[in-house]
Design an enzyme around this catalytic site. Structure first.
Site, mmCIF file in Angstrom:
data_model
loop_
_atom_site.group_PDB
_atom_site.id
_atom_site.type_symbol
_atom_site.label_atom_id
_atom_site.label_comp_id
_atom_site.label_asym_id
_atom_site.label_seq_id
_atom_site.Cartn_x
_atom_site.Cartn_y
_atom_site.Cartn_z
ATOM 1 N N SER A 283 -1.651 -5.673 11.993
ATOM 2 C CA SER A 283 -1.722 -5.679 10.524
ATOM 3 C C SER A 283 -0.645 -6.625 10.014
ATOM 4 C CB SER A 283 -1.454 -4.279 9.976
ATOM 5 O OG SER A 283 -0.054 -4.013 9.946
ATOM 6 N N ASP A 284 -0.705 -6.995 8.740
ATOM 7 C CA ASP A 284 0.450 -7.684 8.179
ATOM 8 C C ASP A 284 1.475 -6.620 7.764
ATOM 9 O OD1 ASP A 284 2.210 -9.597 7.376
ATOM 10 O OD2 ASP A 284 0.803 -10.708 6.138
ATOM 11 N N TRP A 285 2.627 -7.092 7.403
ATOM 12 C CA TRP A 285 3.763 -6.188 7.133
ATOM 13 C C TRP A 285 3.372 -5.158 6.054
ATOM 14 C CZ3 TRP A 285 9.213 -6.661 8.532
ATOM 15 C CH2 TRP A 285 10.049 -5.791 7.816
ATOM 16 N N GLY A 286 3.259 -3.919 6.503
ATOM 17 C CA GLY A 286 2.977 -2.843 5.543
ATOM 18 C C GLY A 286 1.579 -2.875 4.944
#
Ligand code: NOJ
Length: 747
Positions: A283-286
């Site tokens: 995933s991307d950050w958060g």
């Protein structure tokens, strides 16, 4: 050595670098046997990625339990930990876990690690795939020597909106060029096969369509047709997958209302389904947690459920998988087979990297010391930086000669502007390791050429209202024969979360330019930026313009090489330069309207603006050289193309000047009538050719059915019979040869 490692040694698994099917099976078998030993908690642990002390997203480093979690086997990967010693220390904690599964260390190694290369958009301006591959290779050598297994690069998002700060990180607006560059970067980072001590995993990001954020505002929603998605935004990802990219990263944006992170169509149907992709998706950050404010998930558990179901394998910093997946499986809401699939993909990569044979193979302080101090890396950084500079304008002096190149003697130079002695700003964004003291400034680059420092005055700051330095600048300018004005953006004005509504040159820098012009001395503008800026005034009244982007550690030397003619500029724009923000998005491969402007003087009831032309200031593919080239004598092997046939086009390229130089010859085509309207032109091939003074060379391009194909309304990849216009030129708006060919009916 733990028991598991002993098993792998005994099974002969450790032979690194073999490519036989038998060995591939053996990795799968090893993954399967390891999986059987794992508890559900340990499996979910592999899907969990924590940041180290440095942050590259919102949040804080409050979780003091990271090492405890690592020892408990509840972490699969760390980002933002670097250094041979630091990674070894943390890997030691992972090897204290029950199953001793090594961690993956990941980092944003975007354009170099210690030796900083030009920003990716700049590198795209080189149109030199070998050089781009080499830049990624050197970044991988350096990063791997510092314990890094995995870079979050390349960003392969097509970007047509320079308000979006992340245009800096990609290859620009064109899908064909972007796809070739995606491949070159992946192979540069990974080599042909993971397993070597300097091969790191690449990551194609951000899947998908992140570059089309509405209004150029970072993280914003994206709304686009399937046609546009398949035609323009997906191909660079497909090219990366075909090149064997080890991982994908999904993205922050929603696509037609569905967050990319929770998007089953993108991740399961297209990537893991149609493309049969075997790597894993982080995933991307958060971004899993961000599905809450997006209004797609009601709580963290719902977000975890939606992300894993959609095919997002590893959770970067949302902590949603760690917090919820075990319970979701126990409650029967998530099938354990989904978890197993994600874990297997991640373990497979750990095996391929060779981490089970030697978890510390990248964490070697001796290698780190020698690789990070290899002087050859700087030589290559300078070579690359020279290739990325784009000569936008080169006017004439009063004597009738070109302003550039400058003379090394007999011409007094004043270097003016806030970027003349800048260090950090030459590096651009996404710098993870470097020490900016290593940077060669423009001042030093010029001094290296002329043996003594040029006259210098800063004049003003990059931003703000300061004009008190103008007097010093004027005094220096008055003593000089020519002014080199170094202006543009600071390093932190482009990049993630750096969208701008105005892309003018900031602060008082244009006032400084006007003051310099008023001296009557020739002004050479050297513009630094991570994106196209609106530079109409410079285009009108600067005597010469060199667009230098953010050129990296060797930037000052590279700029001086071009200014003094030790390198003949060969860069071409990978993205259109708008005249003003109101024109955005402006890109060369647009569709025609029913009311196109054929004569700019007649725009009544035409698809036009009443206050600016439709055309960009500088078009995709544009860039000057100190040489001149002529294109002549176009010949075709045939004008009719049958189903499996090819047409060879050839023409003569001549360097009509007295300087050796390189030209990027570009082939565009247009499908004149089709079942879905096709762009007015599309890049389909190019070659970069070096010619000696006066030399002529025959240049060939081959056109086949593949080059004529597009996605029809049913999203099938087809070539439709009929006429095509073929255009060959020196930029998208300067076509010098053209002809028509005919695709005959399907036989
Ligand atoms: C967020 C960015 O969008 C992504 O490109 C980057 O790799 C991660 N942060 C990690 O730093």
């Amino acid at each position: 050595m733990g028991f598991l490692h002993k098993i792998f040694v005994a099974s002969g698994f450790l032979l690194i670098g073999l490519t036989t099917n038998a060995q591939k099976k053996s990795i799968s078998q090893q993954v399967d046997s390891l999986l059987q030993l794992m508890t559900l908690e340990e499996k979910v642990g592999q899907l969990n990625q924590y940041t180290g002390r440095e942050l590259t997203g919102p949040g804080s480093d409050k979780n003091t339990n990271k090492i405890k979690d690592i020892r408990a086997g509840l972490v699969g990967s760390m980002l933002n930990v670097k250094g041979a010693r630091e990674t070894r220390e943390i890997q030691e904690a992972a090897l204290q876990s029950r199953l001793k599964i090594p961690l993956l260390f990941s980092l944003d190694v975007i354009h170099g690690y210690k030796t900083i290369f030009p920003v990716p958009l700049a590198e795209a301006a080189s149109w030199d795939l070998d050089a781009i591959g080499l830049s990624a290779r050197i970044a991988a050598r350096e990063a791997s020597a510092s314990g890094i297994h995995w870079t979050f690069a390349p960003m392969v998002d097509i970007a047509r909106d320079p308000r979006w700060g992340r245009v800096m990180e990609g290859a620009g607006e064109d899908t064909y060029l972007g796809s070739l560059i995606a491949r070159a970067r992946v192979l540069g980072f990974q080599t042909n096969k993971l397993g070597g001590t300097d091969a790191i995993m690449a990551c194609a990001k951000h899947f998908a369509a992140y570059g089309a954020a509405i209004a150029g505002r970072d993280y914003n929603a994206v709304d686009m047709s399937d046609q546009m998605l398949w035609e323009t935004y997906l191909p660079p990802f497909k090219a990366a997958a075909d090149a064997g990219v080890a991982t994908f990263m999904n993205s922050f944006n929603t696509l037609n209302g569905i967050p990319a992170t929770g998007n089953k169509y993108l991740q399961r149907d297209i990537l893991k389904g149609k493309w049969n992709y075997r790597g894993f998706v982080v995933s991307d950050w958060g971004s899993i947690g961000e599905m809450l404010p997006q209004g797609f998930a009601k709580d963290q558990s719902d977000a975890a459920f939606k992300a894993i179901t959609a095919g997002s394998d590893m959770d970067m910093e949302s902590r949603a998988y760690k917090g919820s997946l075990v319970q979701l499986v126990k409650d029967g809401k998530v099938a354990v087979t989904l978890i197993n699939d994600a874990v297997k993909r991640i373990l497979y990569k750990k095996f391929e990297l060779g981490l089970f044979s030697d978890p510390y193979k990248f964490s070697d302080t001796t290698r780190e010391l020698s690789v990070l101090n290899d002087p050859q890396s700087r030589v290559e950084a300078r070579n690359m930086a020279r290739k990325t500079l784009v000569l936008l304008k080169n006017g004439k002096s009063v004597t009738g000669s070109s302003i550039l190149p400058l003379q090394k003697s007999g011409q007094k130079i004043a270097l003016i502007g806030p970027l003349g002695k800048a260090t950090r700003d030459l590096e651009g964004g996404w710098i993870v390791k470097t020490d900016s003291n290593n940077v060669v400034t423009i001042f030093e680059g010029i001094r290296n050429k002329i043996g003594t420092g040029p006259l210098y005055a800063k004049g003003t700051d990059i931003a703000g209202n300061a004009v008190t330095g103008f007097n010093d600048a004027l005094a220096a300018a008055k003593e000089a024969d020519v002014i080199v004005l170094a202006i543009g953006e600071s390093w932190d004005m482009s990049g993630e979360a750096k969208s701008r509504t105005s892309i003018d040159i900031p602060g008082q820098q244009m006032a400084l330019f006007r003051a310099m012009k008023a001296t009557g001395k020739p002004v050479v503008a050297v513009v630094l930026a991570g994106r196209p800026l609106t530079i109409n005034e410079l285009a009108d009244s600067a005597d010469a313009i060199v667009y230098a982007w953010f050129p990296g550690t060797e930037g000052g030397n590279a700029i001086a090489d071009v200014l003094f003619g030790d390198y003949n500029p060969s860069g071409k724009l990978p993205i259109s330069f708008p005249r003003n923000t109101g024109q955005i998005p402006v890109y060369y491969n647009h569709n025609n309207t029913g009311r196109p402007v054929t004569n700019p003087k007649n725009i009544i009831y035409k698809s036009a603006y009443i206050d600016a032309p439709n055309t960009p200031l500088y078009a995709f593919g544009y860039g000057l050289s100190y040489s001149n080239f002529s294109y002549s004598d176009l010949k075709l092997s045939n004008t009719d193309l049958s189903k499996n046939g090819k047409i060879v086009l050839s023409f003569t390229l001549t360097n009509t000047s007295k300087r050796a130089g390189e030209e990027v010859v570009q082939l565009y085509l247009r499908d004149l009538v089709s079942s879905v309207v096709r762009p007015v032109k599309e890049l389909k091939d190019f070659k970069k050719i070096m010619l000696a003074p006066g030399e002529s060379r025959a240049v060939d391009f081959t056109v086949d059915r593949e080059k004529l194909s597009f996605y029809n309304q049913q999203l099938e990849w087809v070539a439709e019979p009929g006429e095509f216009e073929i255009m060959i030129g020196t930029s998208s708006d300067n076509i010098l040869l053209s002809t028509k060919i005919n695709l005959t009916a399907n036989k």
